[in-house]
Design a protein around this motif. Structure first.
Motif, PDB file in Angstrom:
ATOM      1  N   ARG A 113       0.793  -1.231   0.000  1.00  0.00           N
ATOM      2  CA  ARG A 113       0.000   0.000   0.000  1.00  0.00           C
ATOM      3  C   ARG A 113       0.824   1.279   0.000  1.00  0.00           C
ATOM      4  NH1 ARG A 113      -4.962  -1.783  -1.345  1.00  0.00           N
ATOM      5  NH2 ARG A 113      -5.642  -3.427   0.038  1.00  0.00           N
ATOM      6  N   GLU A 114       2.118   1.208  -0.223  1.00  0.00           N
ATOM      7  CA  GLU A 114       2.973   2.385  -0.085  1.00  0.00           C
ATOM      8  C   GLU A 114       2.561   3.534  -1.003  1.00  0.00           C
ATOM      9  OE1 GLU A 114       5.790   5.013   1.048  1.00  0.00           O
ATOM     10  OE2 GLU A 114       5.219   3.185   2.034  1.00  0.00           O
ATOM     11  N   ASP A 115       2.329   3.263  -2.262  1.00  0.00           N
ATOM     12  CA  ASP A 115       2.011   4.342  -3.204  1.00  0.00           C
ATOM     13  C   ASP A 115       0.528   4.437  -3.528  1.00  0.00           C
ATOM     14  OD1 ASP A 115       4.611   5.219  -3.472  1.00  0.00           O
ATOM     15  OD2 ASP A 115       5.069   3.743  -5.016  1.00  0.00           O
ATOM     16  N   ASP A 116      -0.294   3.731  -2.807  1.00  0.00           N
ATOM     17  CA  ASP A 116      -1.732   3.713  -3.073  1.00  0.00           C
ATOM     18  C   ASP A 116      -2.404   4.830  -2.281  1.00  0.00           C
ATOM     19  OD1 ASP A 116      -4.260   3.079  -3.809  1.00  0.00           O
ATOM     20  OD2 ASP A 116      -4.300   1.101  -2.871  1.00  0.00           O
ATOM     21  N   THR A 117      -2.453   6.030  -2.865  1.00  0.00           N
ATOM     22  CA  THR A 117      -3.043   7.169  -2.153  1.00  0.00           C
ATOM     23  C   THR A 117      -4.546   6.999  -1.989  1.00  0.00           C
ATOM     24  OG1 THR A 117      -3.195   8.363  -4.240  1.00  0.00           O
ATOM     25  CG2 THR A 117      -1.257   8.780  -2.873  1.00  0.00           C
TER      26      THR A 117
END
Length: 116
Positions: free
Chosen positions: A93-97
């Motif tokens: 989920r790091e880049d899942d804004t």
């Protein structure tokens, strides 16, 4: 108004997850089980020392506060999950804004109720 709610700050830039989290993944997979073995070893040592400490506390009533402070000072400094540990959810989920905005929408009513 909090600084994070100030519209002048704008959106956070998207950061690439791989260069930052990828080196931490081997630490998590290899050293985290070893870290937990150390925790089990510490727990066994504390369990073995506890009867002796209990005898001392029975004989010297004031020693209980000191024993509690010693345990807090030693075990309180060692986190059970080390700071370099990477959870698989953090990797995915790091880049899942969109995910984080959905979480913020779910949490916002509960946070608003707690503050009011």
């Amino acid at each position: 108004m909090h600084d994070c709610a100030d519209p002048a700050w704008g959106r956070l830039p998207v950061r690439p997850a791989a260069p930052r989290w990828l080196p931490l993944l081997p630490l998590t997979l290899v050293f985290l089980p070893l870290w937990w073995v150390v925790w089990v070893f510490i727990a066994v040592c504390v369990h073995c020392v506890a009867p002796c400490a209990e005898l001392i506390v029975y004989m010297v009533p004031r020693a209980e506060n000191g024993a509690t402070r010693v345990l807090d000072a030693t075990l309180g400094r060692v986190p059970f999950v080390p700071p370099w540990c990477v959870a698989p959810v953090a990797l995915v989920r790091e880049d899942d804004t969109g995910y984080y905005s959905r979480i913020n929408e779910l949490v916002a009513p509960a946070v608003g109720q707690g503050q009011g």
